[in-house]
Design a protein around this motif. Structure first.
Motif, PDB file in Angstrom:
ATOM      1  N   ILE A   1      33.573  51.312  53.382  1.00 23.90           N
ATOM      2  CA  ILE A   1      35.494  51.464  53.446  1.00 23.90           C
ATOM      3  C   ILE A   1      36.017  50.512  53.630  1.00 23.90           C
ATOM      4  O   ILE A   1      35.763  49.830  54.970  1.00 23.90           O
ATOM      5  N   TYR A   2      37.285  50.165  53.505  1.00 27.06           N
ATOM      6  CA  TYR A   2      38.342  49.362  53.989  1.00 27.06           C
ATOM      7  C   TYR A   2      39.060  49.393  55.249  1.00 27.06           C
ATOM      8  O   TYR A   2      40.007  50.335  55.503  1.00 27.06           O
ATOM      9  N   PHE A   3      38.854  48.467  56.110  1.00 31.28           N
ATOM     10  CA  PHE A   3      39.619  48.700  57.645  1.00 31.28           C
ATOM     11  C   PHE A   3      40.691  47.410  57.253  1.00 31.28           C
ATOM     12  O   PHE A   3      41.462  47.330  58.229  1.00 31.28           O
ATOM     13  N   HIS A   4      41.336  46.738  56.021  1.00 29.14           N
ATOM     14  CA  HIS A   4      42.002  46.066  56.212  1.00 29.14           C
ATOM     15  C   HIS A   4      41.736  44.669  56.801  1.00 29.14           C
ATOM     16  O   HIS A   4      40.741  44.601  57.801  1.00 29.14           O
TER      17      HIS A   4
ATOM     18  N   GLU B   1      41.942  29.937  43.043  1.00 31.37           N
ATOM     19  CA  GLU B   1      41.278  30.496  41.066  1.00 31.37           C
ATOM     20  C   GLU B   1      41.774  31.963  41.677  1.00 31.37           C
ATOM     21  O   GLU B   1      42.822  32.255  40.828  1.00 31.37           O
ATOM     22  N   LEU B   2      41.903  32.341  42.072  1.00 32.72           N
ATOM     23  CA  LEU B   2      42.781  34.172  42.622  1.00 32.72           C
ATOM     24  C   LEU B   2      44.129  33.466  42.811  1.00 32.72           C
ATOM     25  O   LEU B   2      44.677  34.613  41.923  1.00 32.72           O
ATOM     26  N   LYS B   3      44.474  33.093  43.532  1.00 36.44           N
ATOM     27  CA  LYS B   3      45.756  32.132  43.219  1.00 36.44           C
ATOM     28  C   LYS B   3      46.248  32.018  41.372  1.00 36.44           C
ATOM     29  O   LYS B   3      47.587  33.051  40.972  1.00 36.44           O
ATOM     30  N   ASN B   4      45.899  30.802  41.084  1.00 35.01           N
ATOM     31  CA  ASN B   4      46.187  30.991  39.693  1.00 35.01           C
ATOM     32  C   ASN B   4      46.130  32.234  38.555  1.00 35.01           C
ATOM     33  O   ASN B   4      46.889  32.180  37.769  1.00 35.01           O
TER      34      ASN B   4
ATOM     35  N   LEU C   1      54.790  33.631  45.110  1.00 32.89           N
ATOM     36  CA  LEU C   1      52.849  33.784  44.343  1.00 32.89           C
ATOM     37  C   LEU C   1      51.718  34.478  45.736  1.00 32.89           C
ATOM     38  O   LEU C   1      51.392  34.937  45.271  1.00 32.89           O
ATOM     39  N   ASN C   2      51.996  34.001  46.889  1.00 34.37           N
ATOM     40  CA  ASN C   2      51.919  34.054  48.448  1.00 34.37           C
ATOM     41  C   ASN C   2      51.717  35.598  48.439  1.00 34.37           C
ATOM     42  O   ASN C   2      50.811  36.131  49.123  1.00 34.37           O
ATOM     43  N   LYS C   3      53.131  36.236  48.036  1.00 33.51           N
ATOM     44  CA  LYS C   3      53.746  37.878  48.904  1.00 33.51           C
ATOM     45  C   LYS C   3      52.029  38.527  47.870  1.00 33.51           C
ATOM     46  O   LYS C   3      51.281  39.247  48.589  1.00 33.51           O
ATOM     47  N   ARG C   4      51.879  37.780  46.426  1.00 29.02           N
ATOM     48  CA  ARG C   4      51.371  39.355  45.491  1.00 29.02           C
ATOM     49  C   ARG C   4      50.003  38.726  45.656  1.00 29.02           C
ATOM     50  O   ARG C   4      49.443  40.196  45.517  1.00 29.02           O
TER      51      ARG C   4
ATOM     52  N   LEU D   1      45.048  40.590  48.462  1.00 33.01           N
ATOM     53  CA  LEU D   1      43.457  40.876  48.330  1.00 33.01           C
ATOM     54  C   LEU D   1      43.804  41.645  49.878  1.00 33.01           C
ATOM     55  O   LEU D   1      43.069  42.464  50.353  1.00 33.01           O
ATOM     56  N   ASN D   2      45.134  41.859  50.514  1.00 35.01           N
ATOM     57  CA  ASN D   2      44.738  43.382  51.664  1.00 35.01           C
ATOM     58  C   ASN D   2      44.800  44.907  50.859  1.00 35.01           C
ATOM     59  O   ASN D   2      44.247  45.545  51.356  1.00 35.01           O
ATOM     60  N   SER D   3      44.747  44.859  49.820  1.00 40.57           N
ATOM     61  CA  SER D   3      45.175  46.109  49.261  1.00 40.57           C
ATOM     62  C   SER D   3      43.657  46.246  49.317  1.00 40.57           C
ATOM     63  O   SER D   3      42.635  47.802  49.222  1.00 40.57           O
ATOM     64  N   GLY D   4      42.478  45.848  49.616  1.00 39.39           N
ATOM     65  CA  GLY D   4      41.117  46.031  49.962  1.00 39.39           C
ATOM     66  C   GLY D   4      40.101  45.384  48.664  1.00 39.39           C
ATOM     67  O   GLY D   4      38.761  45.834  48.497  1.00 39.39           O
ATOM     68  N   VAL D   5      40.322  44.405  47.518  1.00 42.82           N
ATOM     69  CA  VAL D   5      40.127  44.540  46.288  1.00 42.82           C
ATOM     70  C   VAL D   5      38.570  42.482  47.260  1.00 42.82           C
ATOM     71  O   VAL D   5      38.739  42.708  47.979  1.00 42.82           O
TER      72      VAL D   5
END
Length: 312
Positions: A24-27, A123-126, A153-156, A161-165
């Motif tokens: 599981i994700y711990f941020h 690529e993810l940012k794109n 864009l940086n914020k989103r 990324l912080n959502s645990g994707v």
């Protein structure tokens, strides 16, 4: 339900929860590990530290201890209190644990493949820019519009990324290491730079990418940020592949390597010499310019379909 039943037949509940806790994700890019927050293995953590970590996965963004330490601590205390209510923890032990000072000891994250990771993040940012409708603003001629779009864009991207994707890539770690060694050994210590991009032809996957001989994460990545004219490297795609496919020519076929002029356009071979009749093999291997132009004229630009020859 069938899958759950199969797991229960093969694993005990303790083993299942162990597998779950290790995944599981711990941020902060951390999955199922205590090393990042306390720089020591789980077996060496105190009960207070363990319960503090247990507070994070419920909502990794809200209980991110690097940004919301107090919220994480309050949730830890709530978890311990619930354990008292369930008879899993004694009251005096609870009072002792909540008084224990939690001191984070962050380990240094080591990125083994920064060249490839930086490209993947770009690529993810794109993709985020495209899906969120930010691409046009990012390309705007108005600087303020571009800057605002970049901030958004940086914020989103950070939120995603912080959502645990989890991002899956075809990176071949052995090949990446070999590529890095190759570029460092071939270029040496002089000022010459280089980059390597390796694509698996059959799967069209990007399996290795080196951004420079001593690339550091988020620095200039020559593999995809250094725009250069392709020069003679484009000849196989523009000239030889279309011509051979169109005419079924043999590599021993002759083509003129003599001087060439069409109106005011008079390109020369790199050496400046005229070579007379040469084979396709010689013209290609020596990268002569005038034979390449002549066979390009025979094929015609209207028949050129570069996408058929670039297997990306």
């Amino acid at each position: 339900m069938f899958s759950t039943r199969e797991v229960l037949l093969k694993k005990s509940k303790s083993e299942i929860i162990e597998l779950y806790m290790n995944a599981i994700y711990f941020h902060n890019g951390v999955y199922g590990t205590s090393q990042f927050y306390f720089s020591k293995p789980t077996a060496e953590l105190s009960k207070a530290e363990l319960s503090f970590l247990a507070a994070i996965p419920n909502n990794p963004e809200l209980y991110n201890p690097l940004k919301h330490f107090d919220k994480t601590k309050k949730r830890q205390e709530r978890i311990l209190k619930q354990m008292v209510a369930e008879g899993k923890l004694k009251q005096n032990e609870y009072e002792k644990l909540i008084k224990n000072t939690i001191k984070l000891d962050l380990s240094t994250s080591v990125d083994l493949y920064p060249d490839y990771v930086t490209y993947t993040h770009q690529e993810l940012k794109n993709l985020v820019a495209s899906s969120e409708g930010l691409t046009k603003s990012l390309q705007s001629s108005d600087e303020a519009t571009r800057q605002q779009a970049e901030v958004e864009l940086n914020k989103r991207g950070e939120k995603l990324l912080n959502s645990g994707v989890t991002i899956h890539t075809p990176l071949d770690t052995k090949l990446q290491t070999l590529s890095k060694t190759a570029i460092q050994s071939k270029i040496g210590v002089n000022d010459i730079e280089g980059a390597i991009v390796v694509i698996q032809h059959h799967t069209h996957e990007l399996v290795s990418l080196i951004g420079g001989k001593d690339y550091k994460k988020n620095s200039f990545n020559r593999a995809y940020q250094s725009y250069r004219q392709p020069g003679s490297a484009i000849k196989p795609l523009l000239d030889y592949a279309p011509y051979i496919e169109e005419t079924d020519a043999d590599i021993t076929q002759l083509v003129s390597g003599a001087s060439y002029c069409s109106n005011s356009y008079c390109p020369k071979n790199y050496s400046g010499d005229s070579y007379g009749m040469v084979t396709l093999k010689s013209a290609f291997s020596q990268s002569y310019n005038t034979p390449a132009i002549r066979i390009f004229e025979k094929t015609g630009i209207e028949k050129l379909q570069v996408s058929r020859f670039i297997q990306l």
